[in-house]
Design a protein around this motif. Sequence first.
Motif, PDB file in Angstrom:
ATOM      1  N   ASP A  69       1.587   9.492  -5.182  1.00 50.52           N
ATOM      2  CA  ASP A  69       0.896  10.764  -4.948  1.00 50.52           C
ATOM      3  C   ASP A  69       1.196  11.362  -3.660  1.00 50.52           C
ATOM      4  O   ASP A  69       0.731  12.286  -3.018  1.00 50.52           O
ATOM      5  N   THR A  70       2.584  11.080  -3.181  1.00 53.13           N
ATOM      6  CA  THR A  70       3.124  11.881  -2.229  1.00 53.13           C
ATOM      7  C   THR A  70       4.176  12.928  -2.603  1.00 53.13           C
ATOM      8  O   THR A  70       5.076  12.498  -3.357  1.00 53.13           O
ATOM      9  N   THR A  71       4.359  13.915  -1.693  1.00 52.66           N
ATOM     10  CA  THR A  71       5.478  14.748  -2.128  1.00 52.66           C
ATOM     11  C   THR A  71       6.141  15.472  -0.849  1.00 52.66           C
ATOM     12  O   THR A  71       5.485  15.174   0.123  1.00 52.66           O
ATOM     13  N   GLY A  72       7.476  16.079  -1.105  1.00 48.80           N
ATOM     14  CA  GLY A  72       7.992  16.939   0.099  1.00 48.80           C
ATOM     15  C   GLY A  72       8.306  15.797   0.908  1.00 48.80           C
ATOM     16  O   GLY A  72       8.677  14.567   0.817  1.00 48.80           O
ATOM     17  N   PRO A  73       8.311  16.336   2.391  1.00 44.38           N
ATOM     18  CA  PRO A  73       8.685  15.662   3.640  1.00 44.38           C
ATOM     19  C   PRO A  73       7.907  14.203   3.870  1.00 44.38           C
ATOM     20  O   PRO A  73       8.704  13.128   4.290  1.00 44.38           O
ATOM     21  N   ALA A  74       6.560  14.133   3.514  1.00 45.02           N
ATOM     22  CA  ALA A  74       6.052  13.035   3.532  1.00 45.02           C
ATOM     23  C   ALA A  74       6.708  11.940   2.636  1.00 45.02           C
ATOM     24  O   ALA A  74       6.547  10.635   2.858  1.00 45.02           O
ATOM     25  N   LEU A  75       7.140  12.340   1.346  1.00 44.92           N
ATOM     26  CA  LEU A  75       7.625  11.323   0.328  1.00 44.92           C
ATOM     27  C   LEU A  75       8.846  10.621   1.224  1.00 44.92           C
ATOM     28  O   LEU A  75       9.114   9.485   1.286  1.00 44.92           O
ATOM     29  N   ALA A  76       9.825  11.523   1.722  1.00 47.42           N
ATOM     30  CA  ALA A  76      10.983  11.048   2.278  1.00 47.42           C
ATOM     31  C   ALA A  76      10.440  10.208   3.671  1.00 47.42           C
ATOM     32  O   ALA A  76      11.328   9.077   3.756  1.00 47.42           O
ATOM     33  N   GLN A 118       0.684  -1.167   0.182  1.00 48.51           N
ATOM     34  CA  GLN A 118       0.005   0.020  -0.154  1.00 48.51           C
ATOM     35  C   GLN A 118       0.906   1.167  -0.041  1.00 48.51           C
ATOM     36  O   GLN A 118       0.718   2.089  -0.728  1.00 48.51           O
ATOM     37  N   MET A 119       1.814   1.258   0.673  1.00 51.70           N
ATOM     38  CA  MET A 119       2.918   2.352   0.843  1.00 51.70           C
ATOM     39  C   MET A 119       3.415   2.522  -0.658  1.00 51.70           C
ATOM     40  O   MET A 119       3.544   3.775  -1.061  1.00 51.70           O
ATOM     41  N   VAL A 120       3.890   1.635  -1.218  1.00 50.82           N
ATOM     42  CA  VAL A 120       4.531   1.765  -2.554  1.00 50.82           C
ATOM     43  C   VAL A 120       3.295   2.344  -3.427  1.00 50.82           C
ATOM     44  O   VAL A 120       3.632   3.174  -4.407  1.00 50.82           O
ATOM     45  N   ASP A 121       2.225   1.930  -3.299  1.00 48.13           N
ATOM     46  CA  ASP A 121       1.148   2.383  -4.367  1.00 48.13           C
ATOM     47  C   ASP A 121       1.099   3.861  -3.861  1.00 48.13           C
ATOM     48  O   ASP A 121       0.517   4.856  -4.633  1.00 48.13           O
ATOM     49  N   ASP A 122       1.182   4.168  -2.609  1.00 44.23           N
ATOM     50  CA  ASP A 122       1.041   5.779  -2.315  1.00 44.23           C
ATOM     51  C   ASP A 122       2.239   6.516  -2.665  1.00 44.23           C
ATOM     52  O   ASP A 122       2.016   7.804  -2.750  1.00 44.23           O
ATOM     53  N   VAL A 123       3.269   6.181  -3.026  1.00 37.66           N
ATOM     54  CA  VAL A 123       4.386   6.802  -3.104  1.00 37.66           C
ATOM     55  C   VAL A 123       4.060   7.848  -4.368  1.00 37.66           C
ATOM     56  O   VAL A 123       4.500   9.125  -4.193  1.00 37.66           O
TER      57      VAL A 123
END
Length: 98
Positions: free
Chosen positions: A51-58, A44-49
């Motif tokens: 749509d994620t940017t900035g500090p949340a992506l790290a 699920q986290m890999v799927d969410d990558v």
Amino acid sequence: MAARKPLRAVAPDEKAPEPVKPKTLVEAVESGTYLEILVAQRRQMVDDVKDTTGPALAALHRQIALHSKEIAGLQAAADQEASESDEAADEPLDAASL
């Protein structure tokens, strides 16, 4: 890594087994093992990558790495346990040890 089964001849009428469908996170939480839950969370986290940017992506990348490390450790332990039990099953019974 899962323990590998030895190769064998295939019967002419034998079909390949159906691939195992991975559990969703909900299925893993409801009826799975801890390892299945971790794998579903990582998926699920890999799927969410995307749509994620900035500090949340790290942070997400770090969580994926931590999950992957824990999954690898649990799988290695399961492989070791299976290997040891296979070895014990292959050893002849010594009646004198009873």
